[in-house]
Design an enzyme around this catalytic site. Structure first.
Site, short mmCIF file in Angstrom:
data_model
loop_
_atom_site.label_atom_id
_atom_site.label_comp_id
_atom_site.label_asym_id
_atom_site.label_seq_id
_atom_site.Cartn_x
_atom_site.Cartn_y
_atom_site.Cartn_z
N ASP A 199 37.73 27.72 31.82
CA ASP A 199 37.47 28.96 31.56
C ASP A 199 36.13 29.10 30.58
OD1 ASP A 199 38.42 31.77 30.80
OD2 ASP A 199 38.68 31.01 28.87
N SER A 200 35.83 30.31 30.10
CA SER A 200 34.71 30.21 29.31
C SER A 200 34.91 29.76 27.90
CB SER A 200 34.16 31.62 29.27
OG SER A 200 35.30 32.57 28.83
N GLY B 124 31.71 37.48 28.93
CA GLY B 124 31.55 38.74 29.39
C GLY B 124 30.46 39.73 29.43
N CYS C 157 38.95 31.90 34.33
CA CYS C 157 38.12 33.07 33.55
C CYS C 157 38.13 34.17 34.85
CB CYS C 157 37.06 32.37 33.32
SG CYS C 157 35.89 33.57 32.48
N ASN C 158 38.52 35.44 34.52
CA ASN C 158 38.18 36.54 35.53
C ASN C 158 36.55 36.66 35.60
OD1 ASN C 158 40.93 38.60 36.10
ND2 ASN C 158 40.92 37.21 34.11
N SER C 159 35.78 36.63 34.55
CA SER C 159 34.34 36.96 34.57
C SER C 159 33.62 35.73 35.49
CB SER C 159 33.71 36.72 33.25
OG SER C 159 34.26 37.69 32.52
N GLU D 65 40.44 37.36 19.72
CA GLU D 65 40.11 36.10 18.96
C GLU D 65 40.03 36.06 17.43
OE1 GLU D 65 36.62 34.21 20.65
OE2 GLU D 65 37.45 34.41 22.66
N CYS E 64 41.61 40.08 32.35
CA CYS E 64 40.95 39.23 31.46
C CYS E 64 41.97 38.28 31.13
CB CYS E 64 40.12 40.36 30.36
SG CYS E 64 39.45 39.28 29.10
N THR E 65 41.39 37.01 30.55
CA THR E 65 42.33 36.12 30.15
C THR E 65 42.87 36.66 28.76
OG1 THR E 65 40.21 35.23 29.24
CG2 THR E 65 41.19 34.09 31.11
N HIS E 66 42.12 37.48 27.93
CA HIS E 66 42.70 37.78 26.67
C HIS E 66 43.80 38.94 26.67
CE1 HIS E 66 39.21 35.21 25.56
NE2 HIS E 66 39.41 35.42 24.20
N1 DGL Z 1 37.78 34.46 29.90
C1 DGL Z 1 36.90 35.83 30.02
C2 DGL Z 1 37.43 36.67 31.19
O1 DGL Z 1 38.53 36.40 31.76
C3 DGL Z 1 37.07 36.58 28.59
C4 DGL Z 1 36.09 35.99 27.66
C5 DGL Z 1 34.77 36.04 27.81
O2 DGL Z 1 34.04 37.14 27.99
O3 DGL Z 1 34.32 34.95 27.89
O4 DGL Z 1 36.74 37.34 31.75
#
Ligand code: DGL
Length: 267
Positions: free
Chosen positions: A10-11, A43, A73-75, A155, A187-189
């Site tokens: 993940d990011s 993101g 990570c979705n991005s 966060e 998105c993960t969050h």
């Molecule tokens: N992990 C990112 C996502 O799922 C969200 C956090 C980021 O922007 O790095 O897109």
């Protein structure tokens, strides 16, 4: 091979929501988690940069020995999956899973009206990856919305209260107006914001979490390849690696994953 960890990329810290879902289904598995915290968040970054950063970290992750790679990570999933499959699946025999297709599939199965909403980071929404995945199904109409304030709020630990509710109203009202009956948390969050998102969207709208759906895919993929770690194996050991500061990751990681986060190492 069965004893090797599952690599989760993940990011930053958000992919731990995916890790949590995986461990809920597969508590005997071991995780090797890498968060690119030195470059988080992804993101707001240009798509080409997200792709380059993600592949750079994943290159290092797979050489540590993993039986599967999950791009949590979705991005990163939105822009790096074809290259990751080419490099690690075709090139090294390591199956690559990602978070967009599992969520899109579930959304299509869930929606009765075919009107599906997707929320995510700017990178995920700009990439149109969810639209590509969803619109292969005839009769589906997709409404997307980037929600850039959500990640920083989560966060900071702000997942309830007036500030997050105001942001949710601002982002979600236009999606609601399109009459969606299903909303993908792309998105993960966002699983940590399910309460406020559901409150604003109303109970007639079903939320689909990419974390949950991906974890189901991980189970299926391991079982199909006979790669499940036996329940009789010794207690699992997880490792958490970050490219940036370990202290700030550790503090947040407990909220996202829980007590499994014992120590954090830097890569
Ligand atoms: N992990 C990112 C996502 O799922 C969200 C956090 C980021 O922007 O790095 O897109």
């Amino acid at each position: 091979m069965r004893d090797l960890p599952i690599g989760v990329f993940d990011s930053g810290v958000g992919g731990l929501t995916v890790a949590r879902s995986i461990l809920n289904r597969l508590p005997q598995e071991q995780l090797l988690y890498v968060g690119d915290t030195a470059h988080s968040p992804y993101g707001p970054r240009p798509l080409a940069q997200v792709r380059r950063l993600a592949l750079d970290v994943m290159d290092r992750l797979v050489t540590d020995g993993v039986k599967m790679l999950v791009i949590a990570c979705n991005s990163a999933s939105a822009v790096a999956v074809p290259d990751a499959r080419e490099r690690y699946e075709v090139g090294m025999g390591i199956p690559v899973l990602e978070v967009i297709r599992p969520a899109a599939r579930r959304a299509v199965m869930t929606s009765k009206s075919g009107r599906i909403g997707v929320i995510g980071t700017e990178a995920t929404i700009d990439s149109r990856a969810y639209e590509d995945a969803l619109s292969v199904t005839p009769g589906v109409t997709v409404t997307t919305q980037a929600c850039p304030d959500f990640v920083p709020l989560v966060e900071q630990g702000i997942t309830t209260g007036p500030e997050v509710q105001a942001a949710a109203l601002r982002y979600l009202e236009p999606v609601k107006e399109q009459g969606v009956d299903t909303l993908v948390l792309g998105c993960t969050h966002y699983p940590l914001l399910s309460g406020v998102i559901s409150y604003v969207m109303g109970e007639e709208v079903t939320l689909v979490s990419s974390a949950t759906e991906t974890a189901n895919d991980v189970y299926r993929a391991l079982a199909a390849r006979d790669l499940l770690r036996p329940a009789t194996a010794p207690n699992p050991q997880h490792r958490f690696l970050v490219t940036g500061d370990t202290g700030s990751f550790q503090a947040l990681a407990r909220r996202f994953l829980g007590p499994e986060v014992q120590g954090v190492e830097s890569v």
